[in-house]
Design an enzyme around this catalytic site. Structure first.
Site, PDB file in Angstrom:
ATOM      1  N   SER A  11       0.811  -1.208   0.000  1.00  0.00           N
ATOM      2  CA  SER A  11       0.000   0.000   0.000  1.00  0.00           C
ATOM      3  C   SER A  11       0.848   1.263   0.000  1.00  0.00           C
ATOM      4  O   SER A  11       0.453   2.286  -0.559  1.00  0.00           O
ATOM      5  CB  SER A  11      -0.916   0.003   1.223  1.00  0.00           C
ATOM      6  OG  SER A  11      -0.143  -0.074   2.414  1.00  0.00           O
TER       7      SER A  11
ATOM      8  N   GLN B 255       6.882  -0.143  -3.054  1.00  0.00           N
ATOM      9  CA  GLN B 255       7.158  -1.374  -3.795  1.00  0.00           C
ATOM     10  C   GLN B 255       8.634  -1.704  -3.654  1.00  0.00           C
ATOM     11  O   GLN B 255       9.457  -0.840  -3.339  1.00  0.00           O
ATOM     12  CB  GLN B 255       6.767  -1.218  -5.257  1.00  0.00           C
ATOM     13  CG  GLN B 255       7.471  -0.132  -6.022  1.00  0.00           C
ATOM     14  CD  GLN B 255       6.797   0.135  -7.366  1.00  0.00           C
ATOM     15  OE1 GLN B 255       5.577   0.285  -7.450  1.00  0.00           O
ATOM     16  NE2 GLN B 255       7.607   0.199  -8.433  1.00  0.00           N
ATOM     17  N   VAL B 256       8.977  -2.974  -3.879  1.00  0.00           N
ATOM     18  CA  VAL B 256      10.332  -3.465  -3.614  1.00  0.00           C
ATOM     19  C   VAL B 256      11.000  -3.908  -4.909  1.00  0.00           C
ATOM     20  O   VAL B 256      10.413  -4.655  -5.698  1.00  0.00           O
ATOM     21  CB  VAL B 256      10.293  -4.636  -2.616  1.00  0.00           C
ATOM     22  CG1 VAL B 256      11.710  -5.134  -2.341  1.00  0.00           C
ATOM     23  CG2 VAL B 256       9.614  -4.207  -1.316  1.00  0.00           C
TER      24      VAL B 256
ATOM     25  N   LYS C 157      13.241  -0.791  -0.999  1.00  0.00           N
ATOM     26  CA  LYS C 157      11.827  -0.448  -0.799  1.00  0.00           C
ATOM     27  C   LYS C 157      11.652   1.033  -1.113  1.00  0.00           C
ATOM     28  O   LYS C 157      12.204   1.897  -0.421  1.00  0.00           O
ATOM     29  CB  LYS C 157      11.420  -0.759   0.641  1.00  0.00           C
ATOM     30  CG  LYS C 157       9.962  -0.498   0.966  1.00  0.00           C
ATOM     31  CD  LYS C 157       9.663  -0.920   2.404  1.00  0.00           C
ATOM     32  CE  LYS C 157       8.221  -0.657   2.777  1.00  0.00           C
ATOM     33  NZ  LYS C 157       7.921  -1.087   4.168  1.00  0.00           N
TER      34      LYS C 157
ATOM     35  N   ASP D 231       1.339  -5.551  11.971  1.00  0.00           N
ATOM     36  CA  ASP D 231       0.880  -5.788  10.603  1.00  0.00           C
ATOM     37  C   ASP D 231       1.397  -7.134  10.100  1.00  0.00           C
ATOM     38  O   ASP D 231       2.010  -7.224   9.040  1.00  0.00           O
ATOM     39  CB  ASP D 231       1.361  -4.657   9.687  1.00  0.00           C
ATOM     40  CG  ASP D 231       0.563  -4.564   8.400  1.00  0.00           C
ATOM     41  OD1 ASP D 231      -0.532  -5.164   8.336  1.00  0.00           O
ATOM     42  OD2 ASP D 231       1.028  -3.908   7.452  1.00  0.00           O
TER      43      ASP D 231
END
Length: 538
Positions: A169, A172-173, A187, A324
């Protein structure tokens, strides 16, 4: 009449949202050091607001119109409600993908609220928003890398794969290789995250408050407040890096017997900033990838026990909790120092990633929460009530609180049977609880309003772990609850020992601790007998 009222109210809401977004945008342009970016924000906010308002209005109208005149307990109403839930979930999913940013984060929260959100929403959000988040373009990635590290990806790194291996969310990696030849994971924060966060939060808050006034039972203001508080912290990747370091320090200092089983990728501080994080690359299996886990020589039940103990240690002993822990953030690989045993099995090591969202539990909250779980495992009705009251649930909602934590109705929670908390493989227990939750929706909503927000995050963590366990063993494992019972009991005993002031009281506490250990041992033995009988019956 009601439909016309909702339609008129939705129109007013759309105008209010547009006005609010215009005001936010105008102020941003007037005060910004980057007018071009802010003007782009100002031009996109009304579109995002229109999507939000139209989605909220469409969902509200669909429920009101489709269910109008249908008897509450009729089979027809149940079927129609299921179809409306599906349409509503698809609309929310579409909104999240189009607006991105805070909407993705809210959708991910929804995917973990099985006790409060219709299952149709939970399932669709979980399938689409945990592993299939929208991607930033490579040009946007280059812009972030250049701004944060002072050069293009090809300059900063020896190699940089333009195709991301994962997207969430917030970021991105990408796989890269440093000039020293080390393989790393980079990241990169989505460029749009900070652009629209202020306007998005303000308008989502307006929508949720409006719907609460229109439908008093719809009260998710706490969820918006939680995202508002946690999002700035999650957007600071240097804080995330510090969280990972603190997490590992806690395991080494407070759980040294278990520390080797937990790992967090090393951070390359010279190649990291608030919006870009460079970490050691880890080649691992996702925690719910049963097929690959078995290929690594690891048994899924060993992973279940590992994950359960890791989070029990964090919650009950460290008081610093990764909040999380969905499947994409928990990785598994074989313990580096262990080989295969005589059965060809290997011990698993849990690799924790995405350390953006952590919560700290103060000592009284942590002790009361540990006492509650100890009572749940031992089916102690009085203890459950006492600890629930201390945590804010009140004397009237302790049964509901216990149900949310265990996913079991009250009569099962206090059943003295060894397997009273286990959920069966066929899913019948899950369906039973979902029906139970639907019947007690208003009490659950009231409970959510009463509980401290940190406990709400513990509920989310509990739901995440339950989902992981369910994916691995198709139900809940008895070992999970025995592990929780042991660690929560140890935490309660340690707390009582710290508070005791006399030798006599300490001796009594030690005796109580020994008695708890004996009860857990007896439960383990009963579990083995139960398994042996099942084996003989096959």
């Amino acid at each position: 009449m009601a439909a016309r009222f909702i339609w008129r109210s939705s129109g007013k809401l759309a105008l209010a949202c547009a006005g609010l977004g215009t005001g936010v945008g105008a102020v941003a342009i007037a005060t910004s050091d980057d007018p071009a970016t802010t003007f782009r924000l100002f031009s996109t906010v009304p579109i995002r607001l229109a999507r939000l308002s139209a989605t909220a209005a469409a969902i509200a109208l669909d429920y009101e119109y489709s269910l109008w005149g249908l008897r509450e307990d009729s089979a027809e109403r149940l079927q129609v409600k299921h179809e409306v839930h599906l349409r509503g979930a698809r609309r929310v999913e579409e909104l999240c993908f189009k607006n991105k940013g805070i909407y993705i984060k809210l959708g991910q929260h929804i995917s973990q609220l099985e006790y409060l959100i219709p299952q149709e929403y939970v399932q669709i959000m979980r399938e689409s928003l945990l592993n299939k988040c929208p991607l930033s373009s490579y040009d946007e990635v280059c812009e972030v890398v250049k701004k944060e590290l002072g050069g293009a990806p090809e300059e900063i790194f020896k190699e940089f794969d333009p195709v991301p291996i994962a997207s969430g969310s917030l970021a991105q990696v990408h796989i890269a290789r440093t000039h020293d030849g080390e393989k790393v994971a980079v990241k990169v924060q989505h460029a749009h995250m900070t652009d629209t966060a202020v306007a998005d939060y303000a308008t989502v808050e307006l929508i949720v408050n409006f719907l609460h006034r229109l439908f008093p039972s719809f009260d998710y203001r706490w969820l918006v407040d939680e995202v508002h508080e946690s999002l700035p912290k999650e957007l600071d990747f240097l804080m995330e890096a510090k969280h990972s370091v603190k997490c590992m320090d806690n395991f080494r200092k407070l759980s040294p017997h278990f520390a080797d089983y937990i790992y967090a990728p090393s951070v390359y501080w010279n190649l990291s900033s608030t919006k870009l994080l460079t970490m050691e690359f880890m080649d691992c299996a996702q925690v719910n990838d049963v097929k690959r886990i078995k290929q690594l020589g690891i048994q899924p039940i060993d992973v279940v026990k590992l994950v359960s103990q890791a989070f029990a240690e964090m919650i009950f002993k460290h008081g610093f909790v990764h909040c999380d822990p969905h499947a994409a953030n928990l990785l598994i690989h074989p313990m580096p120092s262990s080989g295969r045993n005589i059965l060809g099995r290997r011990k698993p090591q849990l690799v924790l990633i995405d350390h953006g969202l952590y919560k700290e539990l103060d000592l009284p909250t942590r002790t009361n929460y540990a006492a509650l779980w100890k009572s749940l495992v031992f089916a102690d009705a009085n203890g459950i009530k006492e600890s629930s009251v201390k945590l804010g649930a009140g004397e009237d909602l302790h049964e509901i609180f216990a149900g949310i934590l265990t996913f079991r109705p009250w009569n099962k929670v206090i059943d003295p049977a060894i397997d009273h908390l286990a959920i069966q493989v066929d899913g019948s227990n899950l369906n039973q609880f979902q029906m139970y939750a639907s019947q007690h929706f208003y009490q659950i909503s009231e409970l959510i309003c009463r509980l401290p927000r940190v406990i709400l995050l513990m509920l989310k963590t509990n739901d995440c772990i339950r989902a992981v366990n369910g994916a691995l063993v198709k139900g809940s494992s008895l070992e999970t609850f025995l592990i929780i019972g042991r660690i929560s009991s140890e935490a309660v005993i340690e707390s009582r020992l710290k508070e005791s002031k006399s030798l006599l009281s300490r001796i009594r506490i030690w005796v109580d601790g020994f008695a708890l250990e004996m009860r857990l041992f007896a439960m383990h033995m009963a579990l083995w007998v139960l398994r042996f009988r099942k084996t003989l019956s096959l």
